[in-house]
Write a protein that holds these residues in place. Structure first.
Motif: not given
Length: 412
Positions: A274-276, A295-300, A329-334, A390-396
């Protein structure tokens, strides 16, 4: 007295050229068979003086923009998303104008909400502000028509498919929400690999009031068995999302659905969030996935660790929920484990360290937006893995901006 009052209070409802043009498309498209949509679009563009009209749709691998065939349409070669004017219009969601010897070639993004459907390309002898405004509105209407008619035909699917697709991949693509969503407070984008053979990976999201609900899943196994589990997991998640409120209840409902249907030897790993979007508060349940990257300001900046929760389907555990606070401006990479477990040269796993290095390296380049950046990351990772998936690979990816959007509901 009545006539004077009517004259003072009346509103001019006469139809101008632009309304006639857009209205004709809207009136005719409602009952038009899908195969006649393209000629109708070309006809309407011609009324503005446009010619050589192309409707370009993204292929499932997100590498090419493929021309839709149809009478009166200009059907050329597919255009690459990387480095072409059509690709720039598609990925950035902005109009691109290319001067030609005889006129201007326009590439207009076809946006369904904020999700990119494709690109409409056309040539005009001369281009002014009136043409730009009218064609922008026409492109929005064309996108809506294409999305509506897509439910009634396989024509658009066949155009986008560039190689044979497995049954499991067909199922997964039919489950997905739009690959992107953008509102002033938050943007999301997702990508699945291998596009034509994906089986057990999927994601889902919904924005309900100020809460963005997100699920990223990976069903064990391959082929139809994995696709069936993913279908039930996403269906259970959507049902719970529409009935319950808490992450714990969503997890419990999905867990019960998978264990009842498939028994104790099957499971689905998942991340539920959940993200408010007003405050940046995030709740996370991590049920067997690699930890998301902040990811904050382009870096993990960190891996968003949380207490381990059993994968969905093992039955009965109360999930452990972790709170995080995002900054603007934060990004979250799943990502699913297919990203980091792929074997590279020498037989070792690709690993989280290589993933983080790729994210940081791309973060040194100017951002083009969530969708193009995620696509660039996906293709970079694939190259780094030697082209193998070779396996499923998802980015979100989620990018939080905060602020409010109430001003958009006020018409000028």
């Amino acid at each position: 007295m009545a006539n004077r009052a009517m004259g003072e209070d009346s509103v001019d409802r006469s139809e101008g050229f632009g309304e006639r043009l857009l209205g004709a498309l809207l009136d005719q498209a409602r009952l038009l068979p899908p195969q006649l949509i393209a000629p109708l679009i070309a006809q309407e563009v011609a009324r503005i003086g446009g010619r050589d009209v192309s409707i370009l749709l993204q292929d499932y691998a997100q590498e090419l923009l493929v021309p839709l065939p149809g009478r009166k349409l200009h059907v050329g070669q597919p255009e690459p998303m990387a480095g072409s004017p059509a690709g720039r219009a598609f990925l950035r969601g902005e109009v691109v104008e290319v001067p030609k010897t005889h006129g201007v070639r326009m590439y207009l993004p076809l946006l369904d909400g904020s999700d990119q459907v494709g690109v409409m390309a056309l040539t005009l002898d001369a281009l002014g502000d009136d043409e730009r405004r009218l064609l922008g509105r026409l492109a929005s209407l064309v996108a809506d028509v294409l999305v509506t008619k897509n439910a009634y035909t396989d024509q658009f699917f066949l155009t986008r498919r560039r190689e044979p697709m497995s049954v499991s991949a067909e199922i997964q693509w039919s489950l997905l929400p739009p690959l992107t969503m953008s509102v002033p407070q938050v943007e999301v984008a997702g990508i699945l690999e291998p596009a034509y053979r994906v089986a057990g990976d999927s994601f889902d999201y919904a924005l309900n009031d100020n809460i963005l609900h997100i699920a990223v899943i990976d069903a064990m196994g391959h082929g139809l068995d994995a696709a069936a589990m993913a279908t039930i997991a996403i269906g259970a998640y959507r049902h719970a999302r529409r009935v319950f409120i808490s992450l714990a209840e969503k997890y419990a409902f999905m867990d019960d659905a998978i264990s009842r249907q498939f028994g104790p030897d099957h499971f689905v790993t998942a991340q539920l969030m959940h993200v408010n979007i007003a405050t940046g508060e995030m709740e996370l349940v991590n049920a067997g996935h690699p930890a998301p990257l902040l990811i904050r300001e382009g870096r993990v900046a960190e891996q968003l660790e949380s207490a381990t929760t059993l994968p969905v389907g093992f039955g009965g555990e109360t999930p452990r929920i972790r709170q995080h606070m995002l900054q603007q401006g934060d990004r979250v990479l799943c990502y699913t484990d297919g990203i980091i477990e792929e074997r590279v040269a020498g037989g070792e796993p690709f690993g989280e360290e290589r993933l983080i290095r790729c994210v940081n390296r791309l973060g040194e380049e100017p951002s083009e937006g969530v969708r193009p950046d995620l696509r660039r990351l996906s293709h970079t990772l694939k190259r780094e893995r030697g082209g193998r998936t070779s396996d499923d690979a998802t980015l979100f990816m989620i990018e939080w901006h905060g602020d409010a959007a109430d001003h958009l509901a006020a018409l000028d």
